[in-house]
Write a protein that holds these residues in place. Structure first.
Motif, short mmCIF file in Angstrom:
data_model
loop_
_atom_site.label_atom_id
_atom_site.label_comp_id
_atom_site.label_asym_id
_atom_site.label_seq_id
_atom_site.Cartn_x
_atom_site.Cartn_y
_atom_site.Cartn_z
N ALA A 1 0.81 -1.21 0.00
CA ALA A 1 0.00 0.00 0.00
C ALA A 1 0.85 1.27 0.00
CB ALA A 1 -0.93 0.00 1.21
N GLU A 2 1.97 1.25 0.72
CA GLU A 2 2.78 2.46 0.85
C GLU A 2 3.86 2.61 -0.20
OE1 GLU A 2 3.99 3.76 4.69
OE2 GLU A 2 2.40 2.64 5.67
N TYR A 3 4.40 1.48 -0.69
CA TYR A 3 5.54 1.55 -1.62
C TYR A 3 5.22 0.98 -3.00
CZ TYR A 3 8.29 2.77 2.48
OH TYR A 3 8.79 3.40 3.59
N GLY A 4 4.12 0.24 -3.13
CA GLY A 4 3.71 -0.26 -4.43
C GLY A 4 4.33 -1.57 -4.86
N PHE A 5 5.09 -2.23 -4.00
CA PHE A 5 5.67 -3.53 -4.35
C PHE A 5 4.65 -4.62 -4.03
CE2 PHE A 5 9.49 -1.10 -2.79
CZ PHE A 5 9.97 -0.81 -4.04
N SER A 6 4.38 -5.48 -4.99
CA SER A 6 3.38 -6.53 -4.75
C SER A 6 3.89 -7.51 -3.69
CB SER A 6 3.08 -7.28 -6.05
OG SER A 6 4.15 -8.13 -6.39
N GLU A 7 2.95 -8.18 -3.06
CA GLU A 7 3.31 -9.17 -2.06
C GLU A 7 4.10 -10.32 -2.70
OE1 GLU A 7 -0.04 -9.82 0.87
OE2 GLU A 7 -0.92 -8.37 -0.53
N GLN A 8 3.77 -10.64 -3.96
CA GLN A 8 4.51 -11.69 -4.67
C GLN A 8 5.95 -11.26 -4.93
OE1 GLN A 8 3.58 -14.93 -5.35
NE2 GLN A 8 5.77 -15.03 -5.74
N SER A 9 6.16 -10.01 -5.30
CA SER A 9 7.53 -9.52 -5.50
C SER A 9 8.32 -9.59 -4.20
CB SER A 9 7.52 -8.08 -6.02
OG SER A 9 7.04 -8.02 -7.34
N LEU A 10 7.69 -9.17 -3.11
CA LEU A 10 8.36 -9.23 -1.81
C LEU A 10 8.73 -10.67 -1.46
CD1 LEU A 10 6.11 -6.72 0.13
CD2 LEU A 10 8.50 -6.35 -0.50
N ALA A 11 7.82 -11.61 -1.72
CA ALA A 11 8.09 -13.03 -1.44
C ALA A 11 9.24 -13.55 -2.29
CB ALA A 11 6.83 -13.86 -1.66
#
Length: 75
Positions: A21-31
């Protein structure tokens, strides 16, 4: 002359959803970045696949600063 106290707050912890929500990186990208070891530092609150993941805001900001390109030949 008054000396003001400076309060140091603990780093704010963000869930992957809050990071999205704050930085725009998807949860999949983070994973994916966690799996490959290329993303920001993170905290895993318990062992195993069900362990909750948290990010310190300062870790995300540091990671972004390390990837900031000034332009010119470095780009």
């Amino acid at each position: 002359m008054n000396i003001e106290e400076v309060k140091v707050l603990p780093s704010e912890l963000l869930s992957p959803k809050q990071v999205r929500a704050e930085y725009g990186f998807s949860e999949q990208s983070l994973a994916t970045w966690r799996w490959t070891g290329t993303g920001p530092d993170y905290i895993k609150t318990s062992a195993g696949r069900s362990g909750r993941i948290k990010y310190k805001r300062s870790s995300i900001e540091k990671w972004l600063d390390e990837r900031t390109v000034s332009g010119g030949a470095a780009a």
